[in-house]
Design an enzyme around this catalytic site. Structure first.
Site, short mmCIF file in Angstrom:
data_model
loop_
_atom_site.label_atom_id
_atom_site.label_comp_id
_atom_site.label_asym_id
_atom_site.label_seq_id
_atom_site.Cartn_x
_atom_site.Cartn_y
_atom_site.Cartn_z
N TYR A 1 -1.55 -0.51 10.34
CA TYR A 1 -1.77 -1.02 8.98
C TYR A 1 -0.60 -0.60 8.07
O TYR A 1 -0.05 -1.42 7.33
CB TYR A 1 -3.10 -0.47 8.45
CG TYR A 1 -3.34 -0.66 6.97
CD1 TYR A 1 -3.84 -1.87 6.48
CD2 TYR A 1 -3.10 0.37 6.06
CE1 TYR A 1 -4.07 -2.04 5.12
CE2 TYR A 1 -3.33 0.21 4.71
CZ TYR A 1 -3.81 -0.99 4.24
OH TYR A 1 -4.04 -1.16 2.90
N SER B 1 0.85 -1.20 0.00
CA SER B 1 0.00 0.00 0.00
C SER B 1 0.88 1.24 0.00
O SER B 1 1.98 1.23 0.56
CB SER B 1 -0.89 0.02 1.24
OG SER B 1 -1.57 1.26 1.34
P1 NAP Z 1 -11.68 -5.21 0.83
O1 NAP Z 1 -12.64 -4.75 -0.20
O2 NAP Z 1 -11.95 -4.93 2.26
O3 NAP Z 1 -11.42 -6.77 0.62
C1 NAP Z 1 -10.63 -7.48 1.53
C2 NAP Z 1 -10.64 -8.94 1.16
O4 NAP Z 1 -9.75 -9.63 2.04
C3 NAP Z 1 -12.00 -9.58 1.31
O5 NAP Z 1 -12.17 -10.49 0.25
C4 NAP Z 1 -11.89 -10.35 2.63
O6 NAP Z 1 -12.70 -11.52 2.64
C5 NAP Z 1 -10.43 -10.75 2.59
N1 NAP Z 1 -9.85 -11.06 3.88
C6 NAP Z 1 -9.73 -10.26 4.97
N2 NAP Z 1 -9.12 -10.91 5.95
C7 NAP Z 1 -8.84 -12.16 5.48
C8 NAP Z 1 -8.22 -13.31 6.03
N3 NAP Z 1 -7.76 -13.32 7.29
N4 NAP Z 1 -8.11 -14.41 5.25
C9 NAP Z 1 -8.57 -14.42 3.99
N5 NAP Z 1 -9.18 -13.37 3.42
C10 NAP Z 1 -9.31 -12.25 4.17
O7 NAP Z 1 -10.22 -4.59 0.58
P2 NAP Z 1 -9.45 -4.07 -0.73
O8 NAP Z 1 -9.45 -2.61 -0.69
O9 NAP Z 1 -9.87 -4.79 -1.96
O10 NAP Z 1 -7.99 -4.53 -0.29
C11 NAP Z 1 -7.28 -5.58 -0.89
C12 NAP Z 1 -5.80 -5.36 -0.59
O11 NAP Z 1 -5.40 -4.10 -1.12
C13 NAP Z 1 -5.50 -5.31 0.91
O12 NAP Z 1 -4.27 -5.96 1.17
C14 NAP Z 1 -5.36 -3.82 1.17
O13 NAP Z 1 -4.54 -3.55 2.27
C15 NAP Z 1 -4.74 -3.36 -0.14
N6 NAP Z 1 -4.87 -1.93 -0.44
C16 NAP Z 1 -6.11 -1.34 -0.59
C17 NAP Z 1 -6.18 0.01 -0.89
C18 NAP Z 1 -7.49 0.72 -1.06
O14 NAP Z 1 -7.49 1.97 -1.11
N7 NAP Z 1 -8.60 0.02 -1.19
C19 NAP Z 1 -5.00 0.76 -1.03
C20 NAP Z 1 -3.78 0.13 -0.88
C21 NAP Z 1 -3.73 -1.21 -0.58
P3 NAP Z 1 -13.95 -11.77 3.63
O15 NAP Z 1 -14.86 -10.60 3.49
O16 NAP Z 1 -14.54 -13.04 3.19
O17 NAP Z 1 -13.34 -11.82 5.02
#
Ligand code: NAP
Length: 241
Positions: A161, A147
């Site tokens: 985080y 991130s």
């Molecule tokens: P999101 O919409 O909240 O999705 C998170 C996903 O991770 C969900 O499918 C959730 O599944 C799964 N998850 C959470 N804890 C888990 C665990 N212990 N084991 C297996 N699956 C788990 O988040 P997102 O924004 O798409 O984020 C995806 C990645 O991108 C993350 O690593 C996040 O830190 C990174 N990121 C996001 C952003 C942003 O602005 N969105 C920016 C930089 C980096 P369930 O619902 O089934 O638990």
């Protein structure tokens, strides 16, 4: 590339957001995809069904990436159902309600680091075992989802985080050097502000609207835009990265 050339791939946290977009795009590029989720089975099944309807191959698998036995079982199932694993996207990630560091307790720190750091390490470990030419594998590609927070520090929101993503950056560099000669490339993406549900999880559903004026492009990114970068890093087009 066709499916036979690409092989099996595990996308963690693929029930929604960046992981779901990555799983769908990976299948369209010929990967056979394991759609991992922790809680939201119906959303994971919807991702799988979308892939299958489009002519791709996908299975769903429930695993908490912070649990070692879950991760081992997930890789065993991937090999059984999809054939040799040649790709891993360490995408599953979590954060908790925005607060200052002085209000973070040990329980919160353990939960965030367990998923974001331990989970990514465990999945990377199993991926190396499956792919390394030193162990009889045929190589592959690992993409870690870090991130921009690792660089920015996320003051007043979630320094825990941000620090967990700093750990992912360090792991990416170290592991890339460790397994480069064994046919495995390890890279990371550092998304900026992406339109997913993770911001609501931090207690501020409208976070992106607040931050938007500071973003040079004047808008948040979409999950699919990150997925394209991930797919490039998974593909032979990035063979020297
Ligand atoms: P999101 O919409 O909240 O999705 C998170 C996903 O991770 C969900 O499918 C959730 O599944 C799964 N998850 C959470 N804890 C888990 C665990 N212990 N084991 C297996 N699956 C788990 O988040 P997102 O924004 O798409 O984020 C995806 C990645 O991108 C993350 O690593 C996040 O830190 C990174 N990121 C996001 C952003 C942003 O602005 N969105 C920016 C930089 C980096 P369930 O619902 O089934 O638990």
């Amino acid at each position: 590339m066709n499916a036979e050339q690409n092989g099996g791939i595990i996308v963690t946290g693929a029930s929604r957001g960046i992981g779901a977009s990555t799983a769908i795009l990976a299948a369209a590029r010929g990967w056979s995809v394991l759609v991992n989720y922790r809680k939201d089975q119906s959303s994971a099944e919807a991702v799988r069904d979308q892939i299958v309807r489009a002519g791709g191959q996908a299975i769903c698998y429930r695993a908490d990436v912070s649990q070692e036995s879950d991760v081992v079982g997930m890789f065993e199932t991937a090999v059984q159902e999809l054939g040799p694993v040649r790709g891993l996207v360490n995408n599953a990630g979590t954060l908790e309600t925005q607060c200052r560091l002085e209000d973070m307790d040990a329980g919160r720190l353990s939960r965030v680091f367990a998923v974001n750091v331990t989970g990514s390490f465990l999945c990377a470990r199993e991926a190396v075992k499956a792919m390394s030419t030193r162990r009889g594998g045929s190589g592959g590609s690992i993409v870690n989802v870090s991130s921009a927070a690792a660089r920015l520090g996320s003051a007043n929101e979630y320094i825990d985080y941000a620090a967990s993503k700093g750990a992912i950056d360090t792991m990416t560099r170290g592991l890339a050097n460790e397994v480069a000669a064994e046919g495995i490339r390890v890279n990371a993406v550092r998304p900026g502000f992406i339109n997913t549900e993770i911001h609501a999880q931090g207690g501020e559903p409208d976070r992106l609207e607040r931050i938007r004026p500071t973003i040079p492009l004047g808008r948040a990114g979409e999950a699919e835009e990150v997925a394209h970068a991930i797919l490039w890093l998974l593909s032979d087009e990035s063979s020297y990265c």
